[in-house]
Design a protein around this motif. Structure first.
Motif, PDB file in Angstrom:
ATOM      1  N   LEU A  86       0.700  -1.082  -0.099  1.00  0.00           N
ATOM      2  CA  LEU A  86      -0.123   0.080   0.050  1.00  0.00           C
ATOM      3  C   LEU A  86       0.631   1.070   0.066  1.00  0.00           C
ATOM      4  N   SER A  87       0.320   2.460  -0.371  1.00  0.00           N
ATOM      5  CA  SER A  87       1.171   3.601  -0.710  1.00  0.00           C
ATOM      6  C   SER A  87       0.275   4.848   0.103  1.00  0.00           C
ATOM      7  N   ALA A  88       0.746   5.784   0.408  1.00  0.00           N
ATOM      8  CA  ALA A  88       0.287   6.912   1.063  1.00  0.00           C
ATOM      9  C   ALA A  88      -0.958   7.473   0.518  1.00  0.00           C
ATOM     10  N   ASP A  89      -1.068   7.352  -0.719  1.00  0.00           N
ATOM     11  CA  ASP A  89      -2.066   7.954  -1.711  1.00  0.00           C
ATOM     12  C   ASP A  89      -3.508   7.133  -1.430  1.00  0.00           C
ATOM     13  N   GLN A  90      -3.250   5.920  -1.207  1.00  0.00           N
ATOM     14  CA  GLN A  90      -4.295   5.118  -0.643  1.00  0.00           C
ATOM     15  C   GLN A  90      -5.065   5.352   0.590  1.00  0.00           C
ATOM     16  N   PHE A  91      -4.555   6.209   1.512  1.00  0.00           N
ATOM     17  CA  PHE A  91      -4.883   6.409   2.692  1.00  0.00           C
ATOM     18  C   PHE A  91      -5.738   7.791   2.918  1.00  0.00           C
ATOM     19  N   THR A  92      -6.872   7.860   3.730  1.00  0.00           N
ATOM     20  CA  THR A  92      -7.540   9.214   3.765  1.00  0.00           C
ATOM     21  C   THR A  92      -7.425   9.339   5.311  1.00  0.00           C
ATOM     22  N   ILE A  93      -7.377  10.530   5.786  1.00  0.00           N
ATOM     23  CA  ILE A  93      -7.090  11.081   7.423  1.00  0.00           C
ATOM     24  C   ILE A  93      -8.245  11.841   7.733  1.00  0.00           C
ATOM     25  N   TYR A  94      -8.740  11.459   8.685  1.00  0.00           N
ATOM     26  CA  TYR A  94      -9.916  12.055   9.296  1.00  0.00           C
ATOM     27  C   TYR A  94      -9.766  12.830  10.619  1.00  0.00           C
ATOM     28  N   GLU A  95      -9.897  14.034  10.920  1.00  0.00           N
ATOM     29  CA  GLU A  95      -9.614  14.294  12.264  1.00  0.00           C
ATOM     30  C   GLU A  95     -10.951  14.949  12.786  1.00  0.00           C
ATOM     31  N   GLN A  96     -11.109  14.659  14.238  1.00  0.00           N
ATOM     32  CA  GLN A  96     -12.242  15.460  14.842  1.00  0.00           C
ATOM     33  C   GLN A  96     -11.780  16.094  16.376  1.00  0.00           C
ATOM     34  N   GLY A  97     -11.928  17.556  16.193  1.00  0.00           N
ATOM     35  CA  GLY A  97     -11.499  18.190  17.326  1.00  0.00           C
ATOM     36  C   GLY A  97     -12.760  18.434  18.405  1.00  0.00           C
ATOM     37  N   ARG A  98     -12.359  18.993  19.491  1.00  0.00           N
ATOM     38  CA  ARG A  98     -13.414  19.210  20.605  1.00  0.00           C
ATOM     39  C   ARG A  98     -14.659  20.036  19.981  1.00  0.00           C
ATOM     40  N   ASN A  99     -14.332  20.834  19.008  1.00  0.00           N
ATOM     41  CA  ASN A  99     -15.346  21.617  18.666  1.00  0.00           C
ATOM     42  C   ASN A  99     -16.194  21.132  17.292  1.00  0.00           C
ATOM     43  N   ASP A 100     -15.661  19.917  16.848  1.00  0.00           N
ATOM     44  CA  ASP A 100     -16.282  19.192  15.678  1.00  0.00           C
ATOM     45  C   ASP A 100     -17.484  18.332  15.869  1.00  0.00           C
ATOM     46  N   GLU A 101     -18.398  18.384  15.200  1.00  0.00           N
ATOM     47  CA  GLU A 101     -19.588  17.337  15.456  1.00  0.00           C
ATOM     48  C   GLU A 101     -19.371  16.177  14.890  1.00  0.00           C
ATOM     49  N   CYS A 102     -18.392  16.245  13.858  1.00  0.00           N
ATOM     50  CA  CYS A 102     -18.061  14.946  12.937  1.00  0.00           C
ATOM     51  C   CYS A 102     -16.611  15.169  12.568  1.00  0.00           C
ATOM     52  N   PHE A 103     -16.095  13.902  11.922  1.00  0.00           N
ATOM     53  CA  PHE A 103     -14.534  14.283  11.409  1.00  0.00           C
ATOM     54  C   PHE A 103     -14.509  15.010  10.225  1.00  0.00           C
ATOM     55  N   GLY A 104     -13.553  15.735   9.939  1.00  0.00           N
ATOM     56  CA  GLY A 104     -13.127  16.470   8.845  1.00  0.00           C
ATOM     57  C   GLY A 104     -11.878  15.902   8.148  1.00  0.00           C
ATOM     58  N   THR A 105     -12.028  15.918   6.676  1.00  0.00           N
ATOM     59  CA  THR A 105     -10.870  15.278   6.015  1.00  0.00           C
ATOM     60  C   THR A 105      -9.752  16.214   5.917  1.00  0.00           C
ATOM     61  N   ILE A 106      -8.419  15.426   6.397  1.00  0.00           N
ATOM     62  CA  ILE A 106      -7.207  16.355   6.222  1.00  0.00           C
ATOM     63  C   ILE A 106      -6.368  15.978   5.079  1.00  0.00           C
ATOM     64  N   SER A 107      -5.818  16.978   4.083  1.00  0.00           N
ATOM     65  CA  SER A 107      -5.535  16.704   3.002  1.00  0.00           C
ATOM     66  C   SER A 107      -4.001  15.900   3.041  1.00  0.00           C
ATOM     67  N   THR A 108      -4.034  15.026   2.378  1.00  0.00           N
ATOM     68  CA  THR A 108      -2.588  14.035   2.600  1.00  0.00           C
ATOM     69  C   THR A 108      -1.594  14.668   1.970  1.00  0.00           C
TER      70      THR A 108
END
Length: 363
Positions: A86-108
């Motif tokens: 597997l390579s890095a471009d096959q992964f998607t990162i999602y983060e959720q901070g304390r002010n976020d209702e759901c996760f947001g996508t982080i640009s790889t």
């Protein structure tokens, strides 16, 4: 947190397949088992990623100033088979901070996401155990040497890496597991030892197969314990070749099987059988990860190749995934979800990290 019903059904179906098959069953599908095999949990339903076809089993994670998050994990399919390449471009990162209702996508690309060499935190040992009883020495020694050298060339990386090592042992009818070559990262050293095997290496024509399984299992366990001291994470593969059944009758089959079944789950067991005098069921049980059989010595190299491919895939299914988080000091703990896609298959895992001390300028 409650386990989603779909995930629970998937867990049950996967557990059934793995328990009944002869596949790589060292993947732990439990949630937060606390044994170092699979930390993490199913992703929050708000992401709506669908059912998992792939399983990400987190082995370790840590953060590095000024803002790097590193997650070390293994990827397997729903049958427990390792997924490599597997390579890095096959992964998607999602983060959720304390002010976020759901996760947001982080640009790889903006987060400089990458698959990094894992040699600093991961060790992989392979133990090859050869039956050098009289029947092998008299009828198939040259074919075994060729097949074993091919095995070494496939499993061992070029150039040599200290994190990937192999040892070779052999057995006959004696109550002893003989050392052919101690643990080493050198492909050349292993090859030279194999080439040096002669027909007069053994003077006991019997076969102590069960003793070899018991003794080599102990060696694999000791090597794994030694290689994982400190902050290291490790895995080991035990590959046993024979052309017959246990003739020495020194140990019971049940005792050998118990050593295999109760071994550290990060040890994989492979068996290779040659000829018509082997007991394929016994070797399948002892080779709980995978087993291969050759009906004649001409097929031996291909049979070894099949096992060596599986050993390599297992070692290369561990990934160190790193990225630079946009979270900063003072934001507290954030949830992190990592999704991987491989063709039509996808899987994801959720964990969390602390952004304490995070600043800009992450490389």
């Amino acid at each position: 947190m409650k386990i989603p019903y779909k995930f629970f059904l998937l867990f049950l179906s996967v557990a059934t397949v793995v328990s009944c098959g002869n596949a790589d069953d060292d993947v732990n599908f439990a949630i937060d088992p606390g044994d170092g095999l699979g930390e993490g949990k199913p992703v929050d339903e708000c992401l709506d990623l669908g059912e998992n076809d792939l399983v990400l089993s987190i082995q370790d994670q840590y953060t590095t100033p000024p803002g790097k998050v590193s997650v070390f994990f293994k990827v397997s399919d729903s049958n427990g088979n390792p997924v490599s390449g597997l390579s890095a471009d096959q992964f998607t990162i999602y983060e959720q901070g304390r002010n976020d209702e759901c996760f947001g996508t982080i640009s790889t690309s903006e987060s400089k996401a990458r698959i990094s060499p894992n040699s600093q935190i991961f060790t992989n040992n392979t133990i090859l155990v050869l039956d050098l009883s009289a029947s092998v020495l008299e009828t198939s020694l040259e074919e075994l040497k060729t097949a074993s050298i091919s095995f070494v060339n496939t499993v061992m990386p070029t150039p040599a890496q200290e994190s990937y090592k192999m040892a070779i042992y052999w057995f006959n009818g004696e109550n002893k597991l003989h050392v052919l070559n101690e643990l080493t990262p050198s492909k050349e050293e292993l090859t030279t030892s194999i080439e040096g095997i002669t027909e007069d290496i053994s003077n006991d024509p019997s076969t102590d197969l069960y003793g070899a399984v018991i003794k080599s299992s102990e060696i694999a366990n000791d090597l794994l314990n030694e290689s994982t001291e400190g902050d290291k994470i490790g895995a080991a593969s035990l590959v046993i070749f024979t052309d017959g059944t246990d003739q020495a009758s020194r140990y019971k089959k049940e005792d050998a099987q118990k050593r295999v079944d109760n071994a550290n789950p990060n040890i994989s067991f492979f068996t290779i059988g040659l000829g018509t005098e082997i007991d394929t069921q016994v070797l399948t049980d002892l080779g709980k990860t995978s087993s291969e059989f050759a009906t004649n010595k001409e097929d031996l190299e291909n049979t070894f190749k099949n096992i060596s491919d599986k050993v390599s895939e297992r070692a290369n299914s561990f990934y160190l995934f790193e990225y630079c988080s946009p979270k900063r000091d003072g934001s507290g703990e954030s949830n992190l979800a990592i999704q991987v896609k491989n063709g039509s298959l996808q899987g994801a895992v959720q964990t969390k990290f602390s952004a304490n001390g995070f600043t800009g300028g992450c490389e």
